[in-house]
Enzyme design. Structure first.
Site, short mmCIF file in Angstrom:
data_model
loop_
_atom_site.label_atom_id
_atom_site.label_comp_id
_atom_site.label_asym_id
_atom_site.label_seq_id
_atom_site.Cartn_x
_atom_site.Cartn_y
_atom_site.Cartn_z
N GLY A 127 0.82 -1.21 0.00
CA GLY A 127 0.00 0.00 0.00
C GLY A 127 0.85 1.25 0.00
N TYR A 128 1.30 1.63 -1.18
CA TYR A 128 2.18 2.81 -1.29
C TYR A 128 1.47 3.95 -2.01
CZ TYR A 128 6.83 1.19 0.28
OH TYR A 128 7.91 0.80 1.00
N GLU A 244 14.41 -3.53 -3.93
CA GLU A 244 13.52 -3.96 -4.98
C GLU A 244 14.15 -3.78 -6.36
OE1 GLU A 244 10.13 -1.43 -5.26
OE2 GLU A 244 9.11 -2.69 -6.74
#
Lengths: 398, 398, 380
Positions: A127-128, A244
């Site tokens: 949830g960014y 990432e």
């Protein structure tokens, strides 16, 4: 300097290949090979097999339950999985929130969350982004207000990938509205079953549903779900982004993609001959293959630095940029190879796995949707413009 | 809408062609097709012939001594001359200062300066850029201080093309230090023979001398050489830039460049045949050919608007951007066509009429130098970056 | 698998860096370029002393047992300084072919003195019609008693004016453009009947056109087997390509560093122009391009010793494609970001740009090698 594998590395490679062949369900392999969409259960069966072997969290250090692979082993593992048509490991637990928890979390949090991530019994999502906070992530507005031993969360998240399959979500939330944008953010873990959470699908250009909007309406989250200190969530966010970016280049998948493209070019006809004999088309594939090799060796150079104790620097942003462009180019050339037969739109075959016969060859109807869909790769995980901004500032000092 | 030519236009084209064949020296023509550098005489003899015919200032309205052509005639004139290998008309007099003088000058100035420009008896050069004022032209610092009926000018201009051939220079100078950058600038005409004017060559990467630094050291300039009002020179500068951008796309010469490139490809040997048999190379020529055609149609659309009484808008910046990229690409492909024989550096063949035989084919010596030199086209006359800013701001409203 | 440099290799890198820093400041290079030879004998002697002329040769051949990685390390630094000494024609091409195909006597007579810095070579393969086809050779060698007589033309022969021996690719059999029927000859640079036209190249190196008018050589001038030179030449050129790629990565590092410095200091509109996002992103693209070039050069350096000629050829061609693409991008961008200064002779940037441009044209440009790579890759 030596490119060849040592006997131990060779042995490891054999072991990985044998494992994948024995444990990757045939139907999943078939879907990956033919470029079909996977469902939750497909991922779970494979990830749980890996989890049992202790390889799902192959990037984790030993002390957190990872296998402690050397960079060479990592390279071998990723490549063989791709060659054998294993699905990509969903990164939200294993590569994103997991490392954040073992780096910034309390002992209690590690005990609570890490085992399920290692074994793939819990599905995580991220949830960014918010409607008003895309590239400018720090402007996010989802609010978490402390109320006794809970936070009350209100707001909405968007571009949430596979949230409709998720058990938990990790969120960036604003806990201080008066501080500078980056300084009032916290990193919070939220159970998706908590009352007040609604997931609404976003349908993509290819007709697919893989991303969502997630709405939070007075969602009660226990304070022990806060990772790191309150208002220091941005540190976790930056750590996660750097982590990432390395894997996001997806080199093994792109190598597999180029081989699949060659197969299609051998099957497609052009002027009475296989398309692959068309010099100009063959050169486009060759150019792409060279780009993939360049990216692979850049990644190997980074891995080699890491093997000697170095840390991946912000220059790994360059890997994400080129990796995403290459993924796009593969789908673009695949669509070109298919030609006119890329036009038929067969949602039944694409999404529901019906037994309908395809129009044209099996791979044809997937070509255009994949091309449309893959445009996302230069946008997500920090758009390429943002990545260039990072390199410009952090590497070049501009 | 009609792309075909009326009979009177065909007759006009024939007249231009006959004139070019009669008046253009074979040596000059040869330099054009082989890409060698012109000397002063190549330009002057040709421009004076045009001047005598009344065609040098071909864009001017009749009342200032121009031929008063319609846009079709202009188009034909430019194209026929390019096909015939005429050097481009040096723009500083006829396309730059001339229109500024007849638009902003006094009657006395028009009488004094326009005839010399029309006949090419007087050569002009441009004093705009300074070491600290390139893209940011308004930052210029060359000062002109009023002293009685003269200005005393001090400062330095740079990138002045053909200053070493120039009789006069038109300059942007600062006449008010206290005003905003754009508001304290004046447009001044300076006789290059005035004491205190010094010209210093700048040697380009291909060894050529086209541009110069011009130093102005207490140069006395009569006040009657001021064009327009004091401190309103920026208006002249903007007018001139907009005027310049249209022709700077150089479409006719790029068309010629493509046809020369095809000729070279038919001569250059490869694998027992010629380069023209190589589909990868001919496809690249086709690609640039199409780009030239697209640019030509865009220019014709602008000309057609002008024929209806419209003024060229800021979108002509895109013509300059694409025009320069195309010129560069043609030079690049020409060098690639020459291949290994582009490596020998033969200044004798480039700058002088030596009787030396070239190393490799006749078209080889200028190939690489021209490629190096053409990099300037995306820098001068407002760099590509500046042009895009203009479009972004003035056309797109960003 | 390990891609890190050994301690010895790190020392070599430092020594090469030091040489370039001490001897190849921009003005010093300009002076070297203006000398009659176009390079300095004292620098060449220093190469010999440092062991660079023999580093890539086996110990049996009198070398120091290194390989393509050592060549890569040194060539990369040479690229940073735009070094003018004829390392590529003498050591990589000449030395490489002698080591691969030479007899024991030839190695003793040619390779040993080369390693000591006492002999230089040039490699003459190109002819007017050849373009990038190594087999498109028509200079003829005909039997003459026990020896041979050579007649024909060779073009753009680097270092011919300084070389002691010219290694000439000649046709002894077969038809036009046939790989079979080519033979290498070692010809004394002062041989009777051999004439030269010398000239500088765009990037300030030296090359010559050579005319062979019945040049007589003995049977011992044949390098390798008669009619069987093609594979030797192809391999030598692939190795030269990889060395050139290393030089190009050095050029790219230098041109990018210079441009970065320039956009940090050059001010327009009241700020350094590096504050404008359009230049920032272009600079990042330059940086990424140089990274890719470095990666492909490393890949090719690691694979050029592979026994499979297809692997070797693909590696060299793949790297050359990348270097062509990245070199063009970095060169053109550097000029653009320097503005007018980028096209003047006085700034280093234009000299790197010219060298990168010429590297693309040598031994086959980007398009040529893309075709070659494609044919090899699609056949597999």
């Amino acid at each position: 300097m030596d490119l060849a594998f040592t006997p131990e590395e060779q042995k490891f490679a054999d072991e990985v290949r044998a494992f994948v062949r024995a444990n990757l369900p045939a139907d999943v392999r078939d879907k990956v090979k033919n470029g079909k969409h996977l469902i939750r259960d497909d991922y779970m069966r494979w990830q749980q097999a890996l989890g049992k072997k202790g390889w799902l969290v192959y990037t984790w250090p030993k002390k957190h339950g990872g296998p402690g692979f050397t960079p060479a082993q990592r390279y071998i593992f990723e490549n063989i999985c791709a060659e054998e048509y294993a699905p990509g490991i969903i990164p939200f637990g294993t590569k994103m929130v997991g490392p954040v928890i073992y780096t910034f979390g309390t002992e209690a949090q590690k005990e609570k969350y890490l085992p399920a991530i290692r074994e793939s019994t819990v599905w995580w999502c991220q949830g960014y982004s918010e409607p008003g906070s895309g590239s400018d992530l720090a402007s996010l507005r989802t609010k978490a207000e402390k109320d006794g031993d809970h936070y009350i969360v209100n707001g909405s998240k968007t571009w949430n990938t596979m949230g409709h399959w998720a058990d938990w979500i990790f969120c960036l939330v604003r806990t201080d509205s008066k501080a500078k944008p980056q300084e009032g953010i916290s990193f919070l873990l939220i159970d998706m079953k908590t009352p007040g959470i609604t997931v609404k699908p976003i349908i993509m250009a290819d007709g697919g549903h893989e991303v969502n909007e997630v709405f939070f309406d007075n969602v009660k989250v226990p304070v022990e779900n806060l990772v790191g200190k309150e208002n220091e969530g941005w540190t976790c966010a930056k750590f996660l982004l750097a982590n990432e970016r390395l894997g996001i280049a997806a080199v093994p998948q792109s190598k597999r993609g180029v081989e699949a493209l060659k197969d299609i070019a051998r099957a497609e006809q052009d002027d009475g001959k296989p398309l692959i004999e068309n010099q100009s088309f063959a050169e486009k594939i060759a150019d792409l293959e060279i780009q993939v090799t360049a990216l692979e060796f850049t990644e190997l150079r980074v891995l080699s630095q890491m093997a000697h104790g170095g840390q991946p620097g912000p220059e790994v942003s360059g890997l994400k940029i080129r990796g995403s462009e290459i993924q796009q180019r593969i789908t673009e050339l695949t669509m070109e190879a298919v030609g006119e037969y890329a036009a038929p739109y067969l949602p039944g075959l694409l999404w529901q796995g019906t037994n309908e016969a395809p129009v044209g060859p099996e791979y044809a109807h997937l070509a255009a949707p994949r091309y449309f869909n893959t445009r996302k790769t230069t946008i997500y995980g920090g758009s390429n413009e943002i990545q260039k901004g990072i390199i410009s500032k952090m590497v070049l000092g501009l | 809408m009609d792309l075909s030519l009326k009979p009177e236009h065909k007759a006009f084209a024939d007249e231009v062609r006959a004139f070019a064949r009669e008046n253009l020296s074979p040596a000059t023509r040869e330099k054009t097709f082989s890409g060698k550098h012109y000397d002063r005489d190549d330009h002057m003899v040709w421009q004076k012939a045009l001047g005598k015919k009344g065609w040098l200032a071909y864009t001017w309205p009749k009342k200032y001594g121009g031929p008063g052509w319609d846009v079709t005639q202009r188009f034909l004139f430019e194209n026929v001359l390019a096909e015939e290998g005429a050097p481009r008309i040096l723009p500083f007099g006829p396309k730059m200062v001339g229109p500024v003088i007849y638009t902003f000058g006094t009657e006395a100035q028009k009488e004094r300066f326009l005839p010399g420009i029309r006949s090419s008896e007087v050569s002009w050069c441009q004093g705009y850029s300074e070491p600290g004022a390139g893209s940011d032209l308004a930052n210029l610092r060359t000062r002109a201080v009023r002293e009685g009926d003269h200005y005393i000018v001090n400062g330095q201009k740079t990138w002045t093309s053909f200053a070493h051939w120039g009789d006069w220079i038109f300059c942007l100078v600062r006449t008010n230090m206290d005003a905003k950058p754009q508001e304290g600038i004046s447009f001044l005409l300076i006789d290059m023979k005035t004491p205190g004017v010094t010209v210093r060559p700048i040697i380009m990467t291909d060894g050529a001398h086209h541009v110069n630094d011009v130093f102005l050291d207490n140069v006395k300039v009569p006040v009657e050489n001021l064009i327009g009002k004091e401190n309103e020179g920026w208006t002249c500068a903007k007018f001139l830039l907009a005027n310049e951008r249209l022709g700077i796309a150089e479409v006719p010469s790029s068309k010629r460049g493509v046809s020369v490139l095809r000729k070279i490809a038919r001569i250059e040997p490869q694998d027992g045949g010629t380069l023209a048999d190589d589909p990868a190379f001919t496809a690249q020529i086709a690609d640039i050919d199409l780009q030239v055609q697209a640019l030509e149609m865009s220019e014709l659309r602008v000309l057609s608007t002008m024929a209806q009484g419209g003024a060229p808008g800021p979108e002509v910046s895109t013509l300059k951007v694409r025009g320069s990229e195309i010129q560069q690409r043609i030079a690049e492909l020409t060098m690639e066509a020459v291949g290994e024989y582009a490596q020998p550096y033969q200044p004798g063949m480039l700058f002088h009429d030596t009787n030396e035989t070239p190393i490799g084919p006749d078209h080889a010596p200028p190939a690489a130098p021209r490629y190096f030199n053409m990099r300037k086209t995306s820098i001068y006359g407002g760099s590509t970056e500046i042009q895009k800013n203009i479009v972004s701001k003035m056309v797109l409203g960003l | 698998m390990d891609l890190s440099l050994s301690d010895e290799q790190k020392q070599l890198q430092e020594a090469a860096e030091r040489f370039v820093r001490d001897k190849y400041a921009f003005d010093a290079r300009r002076k070297i370029a203006a000398t009659e030879r176009g390079w300095l004998p004292e620098n060449w002697a220093q190469f010999a002393e440092l062991g660079w002329l023999g580093m890539a040769f086996s110990e049996e051949d009198g070398g120091y047992g290194g390989g393509p990685i050592e060549t890569m390390i040194v060539m990369e630094q040479f690229g940073k300084g735009l070094v003018l000494e004829p390392f590529l024609p003498t050591v990589v091409l000449g030395g490489g072919m002698i080591a691969r195909a030479g007899s024991a006597a030839q190695k003793e007579a040619l390779l040993a003195p080369m390693i000591e810095g006492k002999k230089q070579f040039a490699f003459a393969w190109l002819e007017r019609q050849s373009r990038y086809n190594l087999a498109d050779v028509s200079l003829k060698a005909t039997k003459e008693g026990t020896g041979w007589s050579l007649s024909g033309h060779k073009g753009v022969v680097y270092n011919a004016a300084s070389a002691d021996e010219i290694i000439v690719l000649a046709r002894t059999g077969g038809s036009a453009r046939e790989p079979k029927g080519l033979t290498l000859f070692v010809v004394d640079a002062k041989a009777k009947g051999l004439s030269r036209r010398d000239y500088p190249t765009q990037d300030a190196l030296r090359a010559s056109e050579l005319t062979f008018d019945k040049v007589s050589v003995g049977a011992d001038a044949v390098l390798g087997k008669v009619d069987e030179a093609f594979p030797v030449v192809e391999e030598a050129v692939d190795r030269a390509i990889v060395a050139l790629c290393a030089e190009a990565t050095g050029c790219m590092d230098a041109i990018n560093a210079g441009t970065l410095e320039y956009i940090k200091t050059r001010k327009q509109f009241g700020v350094p122009i590096g504050k404008f996002q359009v230049l920032q992103h272009r600079m990042v693209d330059c940086f990424t391009n140089a990274q890719e070039a470095r990666s492909m050069t490393l890949m090719a350096s690691l694979k050029i010793d592979d026994k499979d000629p297809t692997v070797r050829a693909k590696a060299a061609s793949g790297a050359k494609v990348q270097i062509g693409k990245s070199g063009k991008f970095c060169g053109q961008s550097a000029v653009q970001m320097h503005g007018g200064m980028g096209v003047t002779d006085e700034m280093a940037v234009s000299h790197y740009f010219k060298r990168l441009t010429m590297i693309d044209l040598m031994f086959g440009n980007q398009q040529h090698h893309l075709t070659r790579y494609s044919n090899l890759a699609m056949a597999a």
